[in-house]
Design an enzyme around this catalytic site. Sequence first.
Site, PDB file in Angstrom:
ATOM      1  N   ARG A  13       2.310 -35.592   9.161  1.00 49.88           N
ATOM      2  CA  ARG A  13       3.487 -34.837   9.632  1.00 49.88           C
ATOM      3  C   ARG A  13       4.662 -35.774   9.907  1.00 49.88           C
ATOM      4  NH1 ARG A  13       7.222 -34.946  13.548  1.00 49.88           N
ATOM      5  NH2 ARG A  13       5.591 -35.570  15.035  1.00 49.88           N
ATOM      6  N   ASP A  14       4.544 -36.596  10.940  1.00 51.76           N
ATOM      7  CA  ASP A  14       5.688 -37.433  11.330  1.00 51.76           C
ATOM      8  C   ASP A  14       6.010 -38.419  10.209  1.00 51.76           C
ATOM      9  OD1 ASP A  14       7.705 -38.477  12.871  1.00 51.76           O
ATOM     10  OD2 ASP A  14       6.453 -39.038  14.562  1.00 51.76           O
ATOM     11  N   HIS A 205       3.673 -42.160  22.058  1.00 49.42           N
ATOM     12  CA  HIS A 205       4.085 -41.895  20.672  1.00 49.42           C
ATOM     13  C   HIS A 205       5.255 -42.831  20.387  1.00 49.42           C
ATOM     14  CE1 HIS A 205       4.920 -38.957  17.255  1.00 49.42           C
ATOM     15  NE2 HIS A 205       6.070 -39.590  17.339  1.00 49.42           N
ATOM     16  N   HIS A 207       7.529 -45.272  18.083  1.00 50.08           N
ATOM     17  CA  HIS A 207       7.976 -45.723  16.760  1.00 50.08           C
ATOM     18  C   HIS A 207       8.230 -47.233  16.842  1.00 50.08           C
ATOM     19  CE1 HIS A 207       8.584 -41.810  14.582  1.00 50.08           C
ATOM     20  NE2 HIS A 207       8.313 -41.403  15.807  1.00 50.08           N
ATOM     21  N   CYS A 238      12.297 -39.826  11.909  1.00 43.40           N
ATOM     22  CA  CYS A 238      12.779 -38.463  12.099  1.00 43.40           C
ATOM     23  C   CYS A 238      14.145 -38.348  11.441  1.00 43.40           C
ATOM     24  CB  CYS A 238      12.867 -38.118  13.579  1.00 43.40           C
ATOM     25  SG  CYS A 238      13.584 -36.498  13.872  1.00 43.40           S
ATOM     26  N   ASN A 247       6.266 -44.581  12.769  1.00 45.40           N
ATOM     27  CA  ASN A 247       5.418 -44.719  13.951  1.00 45.40           C
ATOM     28  C   ASN A 247       4.691 -46.054  13.868  1.00 45.40           C
ATOM     29  OD1 ASN A 247       5.416 -41.654  13.168  1.00 45.40           O
ATOM     30  ND2 ASN A 247       4.977 -41.757  15.340  1.00 45.40           N
TER      31      ASN A 247
HETATM   32  P1  HMG Z   1      18.408 -22.606  14.108  1.00 41.90           P
HETATM   33  O1  HMG Z   1      19.254 -22.694  12.889  1.00 41.90           O
HETATM   34  O2  HMG Z   1      19.064 -22.708  15.440  1.00 41.90           O
HETATM   35  O3  HMG Z   1      17.448 -21.350  14.116  1.00 41.90           O
HETATM   36  O4  HMG Z   1      17.295 -23.732  13.985  1.00 41.90           O
HETATM   37  P2  HMG Z   1      17.677 -19.824  13.888  1.00 41.90           P
HETATM   38  O5  HMG Z   1      16.651 -19.144  14.749  1.00 41.90           O
HETATM   39  O6  HMG Z   1      19.119 -19.473  14.044  1.00 41.90           O
HETATM   40  O7  HMG Z   1      17.267 -19.619  12.350  1.00 41.90           O
HETATM   41  C1  HMG Z   1      17.982 -20.194  11.278  1.00 41.90           C
HETATM   42  C2  HMG Z   1      17.173 -20.036  10.010  1.00 41.90           C
HETATM   43  O8  HMG Z   1      15.937 -20.778  10.115  1.00 41.90           O
HETATM   44  C3  HMG Z   1      16.764 -18.595   9.715  1.00 41.90           C
HETATM   45  O9  HMG Z   1      16.657 -18.479   8.300  1.00 41.90           O
HETATM   46  C4  HMG Z   1      15.379 -18.509  10.295  1.00 41.90           C
HETATM   47  O10 HMG Z   1      14.570 -17.517   9.714  1.00 41.90           O
HETATM   48  C5  HMG Z   1      14.834 -19.883   9.966  1.00 41.90           C
HETATM   49  P3  HMG Z   1      17.874 -17.853   7.416  1.00 41.90           P
HETATM   50  O11 HMG Z   1      18.104 -16.500   7.984  1.00 41.90           O
HETATM   51  O12 HMG Z   1      19.045 -18.800   7.614  1.00 41.90           O
HETATM   52  O13 HMG Z   1      17.322 -17.889   6.017  1.00 41.90           O
HETATM   53  N1  HMG Z   1      13.774 -20.315  10.897  1.00 41.90           N
HETATM   54  C6  HMG Z   1      12.551 -20.710  10.521  1.00 41.90           C
HETATM   55  N2  HMG Z   1      11.966 -20.827   9.313  1.00 41.90           N
HETATM   56  C7  HMG Z   1      10.696 -21.263   9.294  1.00 41.90           C
HETATM   57  N3  HMG Z   1       9.976 -21.589  10.395  1.00 41.90           N
HETATM   58  C8  HMG Z   1      10.542 -21.476  11.614  1.00 41.90           C
HETATM   59  C9  HMG Z   1      11.880 -21.025  11.707  1.00 41.90           C
HETATM   60  N4  HMG Z   1      12.695 -20.820  12.748  1.00 41.90           N
HETATM   61  C10 HMG Z   1      13.873 -20.370  12.248  1.00 41.90           C
HETATM   62  N5  HMG Z   1       9.841 -21.812  12.693  1.00 41.90           N
HETATM   63  C11 HMG Z   1      15.103 -24.592  14.463  1.00 41.90           C
HETATM   64  C12 HMG Z   1      16.375 -23.985  15.015  1.00 41.90           C
HETATM   65  C13 HMG Z   1      14.318 -25.106  15.651  1.00 41.90           C
HETATM   66  C14 HMG Z   1      14.317 -23.541  13.719  1.00 41.90           C
HETATM   67  C15 HMG Z   1      15.485 -25.741  13.480  1.00 41.90           C
HETATM   68  O14 HMG Z   1      16.440 -26.578  14.066  1.00 41.90           O
HETATM   69  C16 HMG Z   1      14.282 -26.552  13.087  1.00 41.90           C
HETATM   70  O15 HMG Z   1      13.388 -26.084  12.396  1.00 41.90           O
HETATM   71  N6  HMG Z   1      14.217 -27.799  13.508  1.00 41.90           N
HETATM   72  C17 HMG Z   1      13.062 -28.631  13.229  1.00 41.90           C
HETATM   73  C18 HMG Z   1      13.426 -30.028  13.341  1.00 41.90           C
HETATM   74  C19 HMG Z   1      12.213 -30.887  13.094  1.00 41.90           C
HETATM   75  O16 HMG Z   1      11.168 -30.462  12.616  1.00 41.90           O
HETATM   76  N7  HMG Z   1      12.375 -32.200  13.417  1.00 41.90           N
HETATM   77  C20 HMG Z   1      11.359 -33.156  13.209  1.00 41.90           C
HETATM   78  C21 HMG Z   1      10.199 -33.013  14.131  1.00 41.90           C
HETATM   79  S1  HMG Z   1      10.521 -33.596  15.781  1.00 41.90           S
HETATM   80  C22 HMG Z   1      10.134 -35.293  15.715  1.00 41.90           C
HETATM   81  O17 HMG Z   1       9.942 -35.812  14.647  1.00 41.90           O
HETATM   82  C23 HMG Z   1       9.958 -36.035  16.979  1.00 41.90           C
HETATM   83  C24 HMG Z   1       8.480 -36.263  17.335  1.00 41.90           C
HETATM   84  O18 HMG Z   1       7.802 -36.958  16.302  1.00 41.90           O
HETATM   85  C25 HMG Z   1       8.370 -37.060  18.624  1.00 41.90           C
HETATM   86  C26 HMG Z   1       9.207 -38.320  18.595  1.00 41.90           C
HETATM   87  O19 HMG Z   1       9.014 -39.184  17.727  1.00 41.90           O
HETATM   88  O20 HMG Z   1      10.067 -38.381  19.458  1.00 41.90           O
HETATM   89  C27 HMG Z   1       7.762 -34.926  17.549  1.00 41.90           C
HETATM   90 MG    MG Z   2       7.823 -39.165  16.038  1.00 42.93          MG
END
Ligand code: HMG
Ligand code: MG
Length: 304
Positions: A13-14, A205, A207, A238, A247
């Site tokens: 995933r990450d 966690h 990096h 990310c 990571n």
């Molecule tokens: P948004 O644009 O505010 O959401 O995004 P929305 O509710 O207004 O929806 C916009 C569109 O997204 C719509 O589709 C929804 O249906 C769709 P449209 O009508 O435009 O075609 N949608 C989805 N589709 C699939 N699955 C869903 C979903 N939700 C809405 N669950 C949202 C807000 C949170 C959805 C967006 O910003 C997002 O998906 N962000 C994910 C970011 C991400 O995955 N980042 C990486 C992971 S975090 C990380 O890596 C850190 C970590 O490793 C720890 C660390 O290292 O610190 C965990």
């Molecule tokens: Mg991470």
Amino acid sequence: MSEQVRIVEVGPRDGLQNEKTPVSVEARIAFIEALVGAGLHTVEVGAFVSPKAIPQMVNSDFVLRGVNHHPDSEFHVLVPNEKGYEAARAAGAKVIAVFASASEGFSRANINCSIAESIQRFKPVIARAKADDIKVRGYISCVLGCPYDGEVKPQAVVDVAKMLWDLGCYEISLGDTIGVGTPVKARQLLRAVAGAVPMANLAMHFHDTYGQALANLYAGMEEGARVIDSAAGGLGGCPYAPGATGNVATEDVVYMLEGMGIATGVDMAKLVAATNEVSRLIGRPPVSRVASALNAKLRVANSE
Ligand code: HMG
Ligand code: MG
């Protein structure tokens, strides 16, 4: 430090979420199978997030379904909201991870809402998961610094950790998303957060962007932390944390732990083989120092 350490492998995933070269569902499943075969039984396998945000994680439902048959393994998936929750549950998720931030800038960039709004979003997700007997892990990003807001105070992390813990997360994973932390700061952070959440329920966690991750983990272990997130080959980063690299590498963590007399149950040769295969697919060598050293040794042996 002779107790057990639990490794949460986050490479599929990450790691893969940040790769430009797309990796097919079949190859993602093969990678996870290889990691499980190497002895890594807790693996984060995908994310039910917006496909526009992270196209690399599209078809995480197929990936989860493809590996979910292992009875002794635990597979995690990221879930940002109820839409993601429904998809994860339908795909058979038994453990989900919600993800908040300790800094407002990263929260906005990553999930398009404030920290407070994200907690409100997680409430129904966690309540539904509880009712469905699905475990929830809670991530906090930017615990040692933010690419947008700069310095992050330990108290900001403590506040979010307490909220996620009170909502019912079984474990809080502290993400040094941009790898800026150093050992004394990591130690102080763990000490502070352990005042709100038991140390046994905290994960590190980290990096490795600035090459500090192993040292930070060791400092955290001296404080009593015993859960480590890592990615095979040091994959990852990310997309919303510009410049952040992978990571800490699972190979490097396993090598350090085994050297400390802590058995990990991981077969290093199999882990390096899994790393080499995914590295071939994404077209760049592993950044893991241990994988590089063992690959070099193997090349010398093969040429003799
Ligand atoms: P948004 O644009 O505010 O959401 O995004 P929305 O509710 O207004 O929806 C916009 C569109 O997204 C719509 O589709 C929804 O249906 C769709 P449209 O009508 O435009 O075609 N949608 C989805 N589709 C699939 N699955 C869903 C979903 N939700 C809405 N669950 C949202 C807000 C949170 C959805 C967006 O910003 C997002 O998906 N962000 C994910 C970011 C991400 O995955 N980042 C990486 C992971 S975090 C990380 O890596 C850190 C970590 O490793 C720890 C660390 O290292 O610190 C965990
Ligand atoms: Mg991470």
